[in-house]
Write a protein that holds these residues in place. Structure first.
Motif, PDB file in Angstrom:
ATOM      1  N   GLN A  32     -23.426 -54.778  36.139  1.00  0.00           N
ATOM      2  CA  GLN A  32     -22.263 -53.887  36.260  1.00  0.00           C
ATOM      3  C   GLN A  32     -21.198 -54.532  37.137  1.00  0.00           C
ATOM      4  OE1 GLN A  32     -21.601 -50.892  34.959  1.00  0.00           O
ATOM      5  NE2 GLN A  32     -23.528 -50.550  33.876  1.00  0.00           N
ATOM      6  N   ALA A  33     -19.955 -54.321  36.790  1.00  0.00           N
ATOM      7  CA  ALA A  33     -18.856 -54.804  37.620  1.00  0.00           C
ATOM      8  C   ALA A  33     -18.989 -54.237  39.031  1.00  0.00           C
ATOM      9  CB  ALA A  33     -17.516 -54.401  37.010  1.00  0.00           C
ATOM     10  N   GLY A  34     -18.802 -55.099  40.004  1.00  0.00           N
ATOM     11  CA  GLY A  34     -18.977 -54.703  41.392  1.00  0.00           C
ATOM     12  C   GLY A  34     -20.391 -54.895  41.895  1.00  0.00           C
ATOM     13  N   GLY A  35     -21.298 -55.185  40.996  1.00  0.00           N
ATOM     14  CA  GLY A  35     -22.695 -55.383  41.355  1.00  0.00           C
ATOM     15  C   GLY A  35     -22.968 -56.800  41.800  1.00  0.00           C
ATOM     16  N   SER A  36     -24.237 -57.104  41.941  1.00  0.00           N
ATOM     17  CA  SER A  36     -24.642 -58.423  42.425  1.00  0.00           C
ATOM     18  C   SER A  36     -25.554 -59.105  41.413  1.00  0.00           C
ATOM     19  CB  SER A  36     -25.348 -58.304  43.772  1.00  0.00           C
ATOM     20  OG  SER A  36     -26.528 -57.537  43.646  1.00  0.00           O
ATOM     21  N   LEU A  37     -25.622 -60.417  41.563  1.00  0.00           N
ATOM     22  CA  LEU A  37     -26.396 -61.273  40.659  1.00  0.00           C
ATOM     23  C   LEU A  37     -27.384 -62.091  41.475  1.00  0.00           C
ATOM     24  CD1 LEU A  37     -26.785 -62.788  37.905  1.00  0.00           C
ATOM     25  CD2 LEU A  37     -24.968 -64.320  38.686  1.00  0.00           C
TER      26      LEU A  37
END
Length: 114
Positions: free
Chosen positions: A13-18
């Motif tokens: 999700q946009a704003g999330g982390s990887l």
């Protein structure tokens, strides 16, 4: 023979982390470099981040300030964490290893959805 096994990636999700991990098998010395590059559609492959087994890291402009990279020397594994993802982070992410030559992983797709 050196092999690189990548894990992580997928839909974020946009704003999330990887979080990405890469395990290397084979003969690797303390001076070697491991890390990640990425390639978005229609663009050149670019540096995300690399780290030396003996210490010292390097970040690409897109990753600076929102990414960390660390290496587990006893496991020959490198971990990348990137935060605040946006659509421009959508790309295939490749694990990288430099010993006496360069090695590349098969790549893992990361897609950032809004």
């Amino acid at each position: 023979q050196v092999q690189l096994v990548e894990s992580g990636g997928g839909l974020v999700q946009a704003g999330g982390s990887l979080r990405l991990s890469c395990a290397a098998s084979g003969s690797i010395s303390s001076g070697d470099v491991m890390g990640w590059y990425r390639q978005a559609p229609g663009k050149q492959r670019e540096l995300v981040a690399t780290i030396r087994r003996s210490g010292g890291s390097n970040f690409g402009d897109s990753a600076k300030g929102r990414s960390t990279i660390r290496i587990e020397n006893d496991k020959n594994t490198v971990h990348l964490q990137m935060m605040s993802l946006n659509a421009e982070d959508t790309a295939v992410y490749y694990c990288y290893l430099q010993t006496t030559r360069e090695y590349w992983g098969q790549g893992t797709q990361v897609t950032v959805s809004s």
